[in-house]
Design a protein around this motif. Structure first.
Motif, mmCIF file in Angstrom:
data_model
loop_
_atom_site.group_PDB
_atom_site.id
_atom_site.type_symbol
_atom_site.label_atom_id
_atom_site.label_comp_id
_atom_site.label_asym_id
_atom_site.label_seq_id
_atom_site.Cartn_x
_atom_site.Cartn_y
_atom_site.Cartn_z
ATOM 1 N N GLU A 97 -6.498 15.918 -20.722
ATOM 2 C CA GLU A 97 -7.524 16.318 -21.685
ATOM 3 C C GLU A 97 -8.727 15.402 -21.512
ATOM 4 O OE1 GLU A 97 -5.914 16.029 -25.621
ATOM 5 O OE2 GLU A 97 -4.275 17.415 -25.199
ATOM 6 N N GLN A 98 -9.889 15.845 -21.971
ATOM 7 C CA GLN A 98 -11.096 15.017 -21.942
ATOM 8 C C GLN A 98 -10.826 13.723 -22.713
ATOM 9 O OE1 GLN A 98 -13.934 15.967 -20.386
ATOM 10 N NE2 GLN A 98 -15.127 14.194 -20.948
ATOM 11 N N GLY A 99 -11.127 12.583 -22.105
ATOM 12 C CA GLY A 99 -10.968 11.295 -22.770
ATOM 13 C C GLY A 99 -9.554 10.750 -22.775
ATOM 14 N N ALA A 100 -8.635 11.390 -22.066
ATOM 15 C CA ALA A 100 -7.242 10.917 -21.991
ATOM 16 C C ALA A 100 -7.058 10.081 -20.731
ATOM 17 C CB ALA A 100 -6.281 12.100 -21.987
ATOM 18 N N TYR A 101 -6.314 8.983 -20.872
ATOM 19 C CA TYR A 101 -6.055 8.072 -19.760
ATOM 20 C C TYR A 101 -4.581 7.680 -19.767
ATOM 21 C CZ TYR A 101 -11.112 7.480 -19.946
ATOM 22 O OH TYR A 101 -12.460 7.702 -19.969
ATOM 23 N N HIS A 102 -4.076 7.252 -18.604
ATOM 24 C CA HIS A 102 -2.762 6.622 -18.552
ATOM 25 C C HIS A 102 -2.888 5.363 -17.706
ATOM 26 C CE1 HIS A 102 -1.087 7.619 -14.442
ATOM 27 N NE2 HIS A 102 -2.092 8.468 -14.486
ATOM 28 N N LEU A 103 -1.997 4.417 -17.914
ATOM 29 C CA LEU A 103 -2.078 3.135 -17.229
ATOM 30 C C LEU A 103 -1.455 3.236 -15.844
ATOM 31 C CD1 LEU A 103 -1.096 0.684 -20.100
ATOM 32 C CD2 LEU A 103 -3.371 1.408 -19.380
ATOM 33 N N VAL A 104 -2.094 2.574 -14.893
ATOM 34 C CA VAL A 104 -1.617 2.510 -13.513
ATOM 35 C C VAL A 104 -1.732 1.062 -13.063
ATOM 36 C CG1 VAL A 104 -2.059 3.270 -11.143
ATOM 37 C CG2 VAL A 104 -2.433 4.841 -13.036
ATOM 38 N N ILE A 105 -0.737 0.584 -12.320
ATOM 39 C CA ILE A 105 -0.840 -0.761 -11.749
ATOM 40 C C ILE A 105 -0.602 -0.682 -10.247
ATOM 41 C CG2 ILE A 105 -0.055 -1.882 -13.869
ATOM 42 C CD1 ILE A 105 2.603 -2.400 -12.333
ATOM 43 N N HIS A 106 -1.158 -1.620 -9.549
ATOM 44 C CA HIS A 106 -0.929 -1.785 -8.115
ATOM 45 C C HIS A 106 -0.473 -3.221 -7.907
ATOM 46 C CE1 HIS A 106 -2.782 2.017 -6.937
ATOM 47 N NE2 HIS A 106 -3.615 1.790 -7.938
ATOM 48 N N VAL A 107 0.532 -3.407 -7.070
ATOM 49 C CA VAL A 107 1.063 -4.731 -6.786
ATOM 50 C C VAL A 107 0.941 -4.983 -5.290
ATOM 51 C CG1 VAL A 107 3.129 -6.187 -6.846
ATOM 52 C CG2 VAL A 107 2.689 -4.567 -8.700
ATOM 53 N N CYS A 108 0.392 -6.123 -4.929
ATOM 54 C CA CYS A 108 0.302 -6.533 -3.528
ATOM 55 C C CYS A 108 1.172 -7.762 -3.341
ATOM 56 C CB CYS A 108 -1.138 -6.865 -3.154
ATOM 57 S SG CYS A 108 -2.258 -5.467 -3.278
ATOM 58 N N LEU A 109 2.067 -7.708 -2.361
ATOM 59 C CA LEU A 109 2.955 -8.831 -2.074
ATOM 60 C C LEU A 109 2.559 -9.458 -0.743
ATOM 61 C CD1 LEU A 109 6.390 -7.251 -3.026
ATOM 62 C CD2 LEU A 109 4.965 -8.765 -4.406
ATOM 63 N N PHE A 110 2.302 -10.771 -0.760
ATOM 64 C CA PHE A 110 1.930 -11.509 0.438
ATOM 65 C C PHE A 110 2.983 -12.564 0.722
ATOM 66 C CE2 PHE A 110 -2.028 -9.894 -1.245
ATOM 67 C CZ PHE A 110 -2.717 -9.491 -0.115
ATOM 68 N N ASN A 111 3.246 -12.817 2.004
ATOM 69 C CA ASN A 111 4.144 -13.911 2.374
ATOM 70 C C ASN A 111 3.298 -15.148 2.662
ATOM 71 O OD1 ASN A 111 3.138 -13.707 4.994
ATOM 72 N ND2 ASN A 111 4.946 -12.698 5.818
ATOM 73 N N PRO A 112 3.924 -16.283 2.955
ATOM 74 C CA PRO A 112 3.148 -17.511 3.199
ATOM 75 C C PRO A 112 2.172 -17.416 4.379
ATOM 76 C CG PRO A 112 5.440 -18.057 2.752
ATOM 77 C CD PRO A 112 5.364 -16.559 2.895
ATOM 78 N N GLY A 156 0.205 -14.927 4.818
ATOM 79 C CA GLY A 156 -0.893 -14.070 4.388
ATOM 80 C C GLY A 156 -0.692 -12.615 4.763
ATOM 81 N N GLU A 157 0.498 -12.264 5.234
ATOM 82 C CA GLU A 157 0.796 -10.872 5.580
ATOM 83 C C GLU A 157 1.164 -10.112 4.314
ATOM 84 O OE1 GLU A 157 2.748 -11.557 9.969
ATOM 85 O OE2 GLU A 157 3.988 -11.934 8.200
ATOM 86 N N ILE A 158 0.784 -8.845 4.279
ATOM 87 C CA ILE A 158 1.037 -8.022 3.093
ATOM 88 C C ILE A 158 2.204 -7.076 3.367
ATOM 89 C CG2 ILE A 158 -0.643 -6.260 3.750
ATOM 90 C CD1 ILE A 158 -1.265 -5.951 0.734
ATOM 91 N N LEU A 159 3.038 -6.879 2.357
ATOM 92 C CA LEU A 159 4.125 -5.917 2.441
ATOM 93 C C LEU A 159 3.579 -4.534 2.111
ATOM 94 C CD1 LEU A 159 7.183 -5.192 2.637
ATOM 95 C CD2 LEU A 159 7.269 -5.559 0.163
ATOM 96 N N ILE A 160 3.782 -3.588 3.008
ATOM 97 C CA ILE A 160 3.341 -2.210 2.784
ATOM 98 C C ILE A 160 4.571 -1.321 2.772
ATOM 99 C CG2 ILE A 160 2.020 -0.271 3.700
ATOM 100 C CD1 ILE A 160 0.101 -2.316 4.900
#
Length: 55
Positions: free
Chosen positions: A25-40, A42-46
């Motif tokens: 609906e107009q003006g309706a939102y839901h929460l979304v999160i993004h998580v980035c995991l890095f190792n020592p 500096g590599e990212i888990l995908i």
């Protein structure tokens, strides 16, 4: 089936809910999160989404 709480533009819960795939609906939102995991190093888990997952 995923059920989402609906929030207003100020991130206040409205008491309404919707199902994944419903039209917002107009003006309706839901929460979304993004998580980035890095190792020592500096590599990212995908992680790739399963090909049979809906949505």
């Amino acid at each position: 089936m995923e059920v989402w709480d609906i929030y207003d533009k100020d991130r206040q819960v409205t008491g309404k809910q919707m199902y994944r795939g419903d039209i917002f609906e107009q003006g309706a939102y839901h929460l979304v999160i993004h998580v980035c995991l890095f190792n020592p190093l500096g590599e990212i888990l995908i992680k790739q989404r399963q090909p049979d997952k809906q949505g």
